[in-house]
Design a protein around this motif. Structure first.
Motif, short mmCIF file in Angstrom:
data_model
loop_
_atom_site.label_atom_id
_atom_site.label_comp_id
_atom_site.label_asym_id
_atom_site.label_seq_id
_atom_site.Cartn_x
_atom_site.Cartn_y
_atom_site.Cartn_z
N LEU A 283 0.82 -1.35 0.03
CA LEU A 283 -0.11 0.02 -0.12
C LEU A 283 0.89 1.22 -0.02
O LEU A 283 0.49 2.22 -0.66
CB LEU A 283 -0.80 0.18 1.27
N THR A 284 2.06 1.28 0.88
CA THR A 284 2.59 2.57 0.89
C THR A 284 3.61 2.48 -0.54
O THR A 284 3.68 3.95 -0.90
CB THR A 284 3.65 2.44 1.96
N THR A 285 3.90 1.61 -1.10
CA THR A 285 4.49 1.66 -2.36
C THR A 285 3.77 2.09 -3.41
O THR A 285 4.14 3.28 -4.39
CB THR A 285 5.24 0.32 -2.74
N ALA A 286 2.48 1.85 -3.42
CA ALA A 286 1.30 2.26 -4.54
C ALA A 286 0.86 3.56 -4.12
O ALA A 286 0.92 4.38 -5.14
CB ALA A 286 0.45 1.04 -4.12
N ALA A 289 3.91 5.78 -5.40
CA ALA A 289 3.83 6.01 -6.99
C ALA A 289 2.64 6.90 -7.53
O ALA A 289 2.52 7.51 -8.52
CB ALA A 289 3.68 4.62 -7.58
N ALA A 290 1.60 6.62 -6.75
CA ALA A 290 0.43 7.26 -7.02
C ALA A 290 0.34 8.94 -7.00
O ALA A 290 -0.20 9.94 -7.59
CB ALA A 290 -0.76 6.82 -6.44
N LEU A 291 0.88 9.16 -5.65
CA LEU A 291 1.06 10.63 -5.27
C LEU A 291 2.21 11.46 -5.94
O LEU A 291 2.04 12.51 -6.29
CB LEU A 291 1.40 10.63 -3.73
N SER A 377 9.68 8.79 1.08
CA SER A 377 9.27 9.55 2.16
C SER A 377 7.91 8.92 2.86
O SER A 377 7.72 8.77 3.99
CB SER A 377 9.12 10.82 2.15
N ILE A 378 6.95 8.28 1.87
CA ILE A 378 5.74 7.62 2.39
C ILE A 378 6.08 6.39 3.25
O ILE A 378 5.61 6.14 4.31
CB ILE A 378 5.02 7.24 1.14
#
Length: 487
Positions: A283-286, A289-291, A377-378
């Protein structure tokens, strides 16, 4: 006659025991519970089978990583020797043609590269050096089997990060619930012990089991590590994984105490593992990449080519830059025509183009790096809620396979490339015929990874996360020791 200090020490011990005789009983109960728990683990064939399976899996991962590391090391050393031999024996009177011939640079492996592969399979390890073109690090092709590998390569780090927590939860889920359901918990409390002593006795036993299993599983890989790796890196790596395993041991005992029964405890612990080790990292990786989406390599190269052609700001085309360079060179040597120059203007122009292209590349490389760091950073902030993300980041950093090490390697290679091309162009400026030993005397690329102090300074958040979760888990266990039900 014993020295006075020894006599004083024993007097103090005897005085304390005489004043607090319950401390002997407390210590006796602590050791009795620990021994009893150890015997229960040995009698449970399922637990023994799980421990042996963990050792077998770790052994397979260690042997496979050692073999892969040795093969890659031999291949890279052989490739380095071959490309260096080709370069030293290069026969050409045109240094710029030699710059187009170029060479290859391979990222050196460390003793810990096989322990935790990190980003190496994604970022690649080969980079081509060539005039006019800024190549990116070549990534290996995706093999068909990689599509089905959702947990990455089987390495010692993968086993310790993903599968050991499951083993720990399997060992601990019934530790306190069994005592409560069988009625032995009330018997122990009648004999004078308390719930805190029972829980911490079990915690120490299971932590010793996990630590022993971890060290045994690394026996096949430790000779490779101690042979070339820094002792400080090894010590920090082991301490990090011991801290990581302690969190899961304490959480496992805590859930076993607060759950109504063993089945509910196992369900909760499996849910915790699924959230921490599977769902949250993806979830954090996705989310990163989305933000903060990265441009494609093709689109980025198009922007770089356009900036070189029309200027960084779009108002300085290549022809205008060349005209200014010619005017400045003629004025510097006080001549009226390029044929009257005592130097090779073509070589000056080539080097000027290289310098300008490097400015363009640095601009877009800096922008890309800032986007990647925003994505990371996420993950960094999510480490405070997920110890798996913390140990993964710390492990990659100590093994030299994280993004910071890759960025440092890329920076060093770019500097070497610029010096490489500059020396070849300089040989054309003043010498119509290049020296016979020009190619032989070209410097060899040598890479030194960042110091351990620099690495740790960027890993304060993972370290803080592990220490935070150690404190939180200890607080939870101490709290439940006062309020856990006895039936």
């Amino acid at each position: 006659m014993p020295p006075p200090q020894t006599i004083t020490h024993w007097r103090t011990c005897i005085w304390n025991i005489w004043r607090h005789p319950s401390s002997i009983k407390h210590h006796h109960m602590f050791s009795t519970i620990a021994i009893k728990e150890w015997r229960m683990v040995l009698r449970n064939h399922a637990m023994v089978a799980a421990l042996l399976s963990a050792l077998l899996l770790s052994g397979i991962a260690s042997i496979g990583s050692r073999i892969t590391l040795q093969e890659e090391q031999r291949e890279r050393e052989a490739a380095n020797r071959e490309f260096r031999r080709q370069w030293e024996q290069l026969q050409t009177n045109d240094p710029h043609g030699a710059a187009h011939f170029g060479t290859y640079i391979f990222k050196p492996l460390t003793a810990l590269s096989g322990f935790d592969r990190g980003l190496d399979p994604v970022t690649g390890s080969t980079l081509r050096i060539e005039a006019h073109i800024q190549h990116h690090t070549a990534t290996p092709p995706l093999s068909p089997a990689d599509v089905y590998l959702r947990f990455g390569e089987l390495t010692p780090a993968t086993v310790l990060q993903l599968f050991f927590p499951l083993l720990i939860f399997f060992l601990c889920f019934n530790s306190y619930a069994q005592e409560r359901s069988s009625g032995t918990l009330r018997l122990m409390m009648i004999q004078g012990t308390n719930k805190g002593t029972i829980m911490w006795s079990k915690t120490i036993v299971y932590q010793c089991i996990v630590a022993g299993t971890m060290l045994l599983s690394l026996l096949l890989y430790l000779p490779v590590i101690f042979k070339a790796a820094s002792p400080l890196r090894i010590l920090l790596l082991l301490m990090g994984y011991l801290c990581y395993s302690s969190i899961f041991v304490i959480i496992g005992i805590w859930v076993s105490a607060v759950a109504r029964n063993a089945r509910q405890a196992l369900l909760w612990l499996c849910s915790i593992w699924l959230i921490w080790n599977v769902i949250a990292p993806r979830l954090t990786t996705a989310a990163g990449a989305a933000l903060h989406p990265l441009p494609s390599q093709y689109a980025l190269q198009q922007k770089i080519d356009q900036a070189i052609k029309t200027g960084i700001d779009g108002n300085d085309p290549r022809e205008a830059r060349t005209a200014r360079l010619l005017h400045e060179t003629l004025r510097q040597y006080q001549v009226a025509d390029v044929s009257q120059l005592p130097v090779n203007f073509n070589a000056i122009r080539l080097q000027a183009d290289e310098d300008y292209a490097q400015q363009v590349y640095n601009k877009y490389a800096k922008a890309t790096d800032s986007i990647i760091r925003l994505q990371n950073s996420i993950n960094q902030y999510a480490m405070l809620a997920d110890p798996y993300l913390a140990i993964r980041s710390l492990s990659m950093a100590l093994c030299g396979t994280d993004y910071d090490h890759q960025f440092y390697f890329d920076t060093e290679v770019r500097q070497y490339r610029n010096t490489f091309i500059h020396r070849l162009n300089q040989a054309m400026i003043y010498d119509r015929e290049p020296p016979a030993d020009l190619y032989y005397n070209m410097p060899v690329f040598h890479f030194e990874p960042p110091a351990i102090s620099s690495t740790l300074s960027r890993q304060w958040l993972p370290l803080a996360s592990l220490l935070l979760w150690i404190g939180v888990s200890i607080s939870l266990l101490n709290s439940v020791a006062r309020h856990a039900p006895t039936e």
